[in-house]
Design an enzyme around this catalytic site. Structure first.
Site, PDB file in Angstrom:
ATOM      1  N   TYR A   1     -14.492  45.062 -26.902  1.00  0.00           N
ATOM      2  CA  TYR A   1     -15.831  45.142 -26.507  1.00  0.00           C
ATOM      3  C   TYR A   1     -15.862  45.507 -25.033  1.00  0.00           C
ATOM      4  CZ  TYR A   1     -15.489  41.025 -23.338  1.00  0.00           C
ATOM      5  OH  TYR A   1     -15.103  40.175 -22.295  1.00  0.00           O
TER       6      TYR A   1
ATOM      7  N   TYR B   1     -12.264  34.631 -30.144  1.00  0.00           N
ATOM      8  CA  TYR B   1     -12.027  36.001 -30.294  1.00  0.00           C
ATOM      9  C   TYR B   1     -10.744  36.430 -30.246  1.00  0.00           C
ATOM     10  CZ  TYR B   1     -12.062  40.992 -28.345  1.00  0.00           C
ATOM     11  OH  TYR B   1     -12.135  42.287 -27.850  1.00  0.00           O
TER      12      TYR B   1
ATOM     13  N   ASN C   1      -8.684  39.039 -29.335  1.00  0.00           N
ATOM     14  CA  ASN C   1      -8.162  39.682 -28.370  1.00  0.00           C
ATOM     15  C   ASN C   1      -8.127  38.691 -27.093  1.00  0.00           C
ATOM     16  OD1 ASN C   1      -7.506  41.936 -29.559  1.00  0.00           O
ATOM     17  ND2 ASN C   1      -9.372  43.132 -28.458  1.00  0.00           N
ATOM     18  N   TYR C   2      -8.629  37.523 -27.247  1.00  0.00           N
ATOM     19  CA  TYR C   2      -8.267  36.356 -26.117  1.00  0.00           C
ATOM     20  C   TYR C   2      -7.570  35.222 -26.990  1.00  0.00           C
ATOM     21  CZ  TYR C   2     -12.072  38.347 -23.367  1.00  0.00           C
ATOM     22  OH  TYR C   2     -12.870  39.155 -22.476  1.00  0.00           O
ATOM     23  N   ARG C   3      -6.361  35.663 -27.414  1.00  0.00           N
ATOM     24  CA  ARG C   3      -5.651  35.085 -28.123  1.00  0.00           C
ATOM     25  C   ARG C   3      -5.311  33.716 -27.723  1.00  0.00           C
ATOM     26  NH1 ARG C   3      -2.866  36.813 -32.434  1.00  0.00           N
ATOM     27  NH2 ARG C   3      -2.640  38.891 -32.101  1.00  0.00           N
TER      28      ARG C   3
END
Length: 579
Positions: free
Chosen positions: A224, A512, A514-516
């Site tokens: 995003y 999310y 991509n914020y693992r």
């Protein structure tokens, strides 16, 4: 059909060369990749290609990490320092996140896992060969695009592994007439943006502001940015891709089929194969955009403003990106005592004269005036929100840039909010900033709404669409000299996360990818069950997790491409790795 035999002989030649350089006698290799490097060497070298066979007519760069010792289970590797290529791969033992150094203790301790080999391929045949040889010899592969995985899964593993670093796969081909671009997975977002602006000032791509993030990993998780309320995620604007699967086949959208194409656009990296390149749909932007940042402290009613923002931001026009960043800061009016500072940030596809009246009508409490706003181009806004506005555009081409604005070590988590948090809940959250561990911490609130409410949550694996007011990013950092106390800071952010449980999404508590965050669940180290993976999988993907599992079962039934949070097949017939 490519074969491993030539690559095997190259490894054997490398091993003999290393032995001669060390003044040692070395016997023949026992594995294609691992056997070449399991002898305690610390070397970086350029391996001559074979005259024919799987390496083609180019060279492949292989960096061997020294393996000075092995843990008893054969899973962790303690290596000495390697030459600059490896330092670039690992940031001197540190992973990079959002252009900044990122590290937790597992990346820096002497017994931190190290790869048996780092391959920086120059052609697709090098990747095919590495897959083939790794499969034959029980090695995992970690694929590195930009090195920004927040848990280091693109370059760290607790079992014997190989890193494929795509740094040489970074071309960007922009077609202005057809409004598309092909970008290879090793390119970073800054390189993509720079090449677009070279060709057009009225085209852009809806992605993030951290210009050193690699496109491969970023696109794989959805992605995003400033334009996502207008045009959706990066993954929503990908129209084709090239992928190498577990069998070495090079597939495009037509040959891979719609199920696999669906899965790679938001299903996370490292599960289905190695994506070489992506075809992007470019979007229209005006020549002038407007940005502003208005900051208020706790004493200036920051809590009341954020409480009100929750009711407004998701209903703003699609052309507006709205976010709030919250940090601990010095209060200049109270002799430097600490306070909480909330900064309201916005980006608008238009001019000041249109934005200011709109915000004064929708959010009068903020008190926005023309003097708070700045008109600029879209590409300048990328620098502005990346906090590098004083740099030239060429900074976007610097993939090794590290911002001095954040801590070199940190832990992050994420949440989604579906109902406004009451003021008392926000005050409880704010009180955490007074604790000692919160010296370098921050929260980011990012408004949803816009076109995100219209795109079905099944359009691709990223499910966080309609019904979300905003997303939260939690962040805590610390300095290198305090890394011995890292658990204090990690415990702090876990307490914050626990406190927020009653105010955020539930059943599942969404996150999310991509914020693992490995705290929310991991796979077993052996054969991972569907039930085990569902613990974390539903938090990232909700009901899309089931379809991802079906795609994985179809494309990689033996679960070769795997890591701590990779999608598992329904039935894994792969052989257990011998340790």
């Amino acid at each position: 059909m490519y074969r491993c035999s030539k690559f095997y002989r190259v490894c054997n030649s490398l091993l003999k060369w290393l032995g001669m350089q060390q003044g040692m006698l070395v016997s023949g290799v026992t594995t294609c990749l691992g056997g070449c490097l399991g002898y305690g060497f610390t070397h970086g070298c350029k391996v001559p290609s074979c005259e024919e066979g799987c390496l083609g007519d180019q060279d492949v760069i292989i960096v061997a990490h020294g393996l000075e010792s092995r843990a008893s289970r054969g899973a962790k590797y303690a290596g000495s320092s390697v030459r600059r290529r490896a330092e670039q791969c690992f940031g001197g033992g540190k992973a990079e996140a959002c252009g900044d150094e990122k590290q937790s203790s597992k990346f820096s301790t002497p017994d931190a896992p190290k790869p048996l080999v780092i391959v920086t391929p120059l052609s697709t045949s090098h990747i095919q060969s590495t897959i083939y040889c790794s499969r034959n010899h029980g090695l995992q592969i970690r694929t590195r695009s930009g090195g920004h995985d927040l848990e280091g899964l693109s370059y760290v593993s607790e079992v014997p592994f190989v890193v494929i670093d795509l740094v040489n796969f970074r071309s960007v081909d922009v077609d202005v007439e057809n409004r598309v671009a092909w970008v290879q997975s090793g390119a970073v977002l800054g390189e993509l943006y720079y090449r677009i602006v070279e060709k057009s000032r009225t085209l852009a791509f809806p992605a993030g502001n951290c210009h050193t993030v690699g496109t491969g990993g970023y696109f794989s998780g959805g992605g995003y940015g400033l334009l996502f309320r207008k045009y959706g995620l990066a993954a929503d604007n990908i129209i084709d891709a090239q992928l190498i699967d577990v069998n070495g086949r090079i597939l495009d959208r037509k040959s891979m089929g719609e199920d696999l194409f669906w899965a790679i656009r938001g299903g996370g990296g490292g599960s289905f194969g190695i994506v070489l390149a992506w075809k992007l749909n470019l979007v229209s932007i005006p020549t002038t955009v407007t940005v502003f940042t208005v900051s208020r402290t706790l004493e200036q009613n920051a809590i009341k403003l954020i409480h009100r923002w929750q009711y407004i931001a998701h209903e703003l026009p699609d052309e507006i990106f709205s976010g709030v960043s919250v940090i601990r800061a010095a209060n200049s009016s109270q002799d430097g005592k600490k306070t909480v500072l909330a900064s309201f940030n916005s980006f608008f596809l238009g001019g000041i004269d249109e934005l200011v009246p709109l915000m004064q009508e929708r959010f009068p409490e903020l008190g926005l005036v023309k003097e708070d706003c700045i008109e600029m181009s879209w590409i300048e806004s990328v620098l502005y929100f990346g906090q590098i506005q004083n740099e030239s555009l060429e900074i976007l081409l610097d993939r090794n840039f590290r911002s001095p604005l954040t801590s070199p070590y940190f832990k992050a988590k994420s949440d989604y909010v579906k109902e406004p948090i009451p003021e008392i809940g926000l005050r409880g959250l704010w009180s955490r900033f007074s604790e000692e561990e919160a010296e370098s911490t921050g929260f980011g609130f990012f408004a949803y709404g816009g076109i995100m409410d219209e795109i079905p949550e099944t359009a691709n694996p990223f499910p966080h669409r309609a019904g979300n007011l905003y997303k939260i990013l939690y962040f805590v950092g610390w300095q290198e000299e305090d890394n011995i106390n890292s658990e204090r800071y990690i415990s702090w952010i876990r307490r914050v996360y626990s406190y927020m449980s009653s105010f955020v999404s539930k059943s599942p508590r969404e996150a999310y990818i991509n914020y693992r965050d490995l705290d929310i669940g991991t796979n077993n180290k052996g054969n991972t069950s569907y039930a085990q993976a569902s613990i974390w999988g539903r938090k990232y993907f909700k009901n899309n997790f089931e379809r991802l599992v079906r795609v994985k079962t179809m494309i990689d039934p033996e679960n070769f491409f795997r890591h701590e949070q990779s999608i598992p097949p329904l039935v894994s017939s792969r052989k257990k790795i011998a340790h």
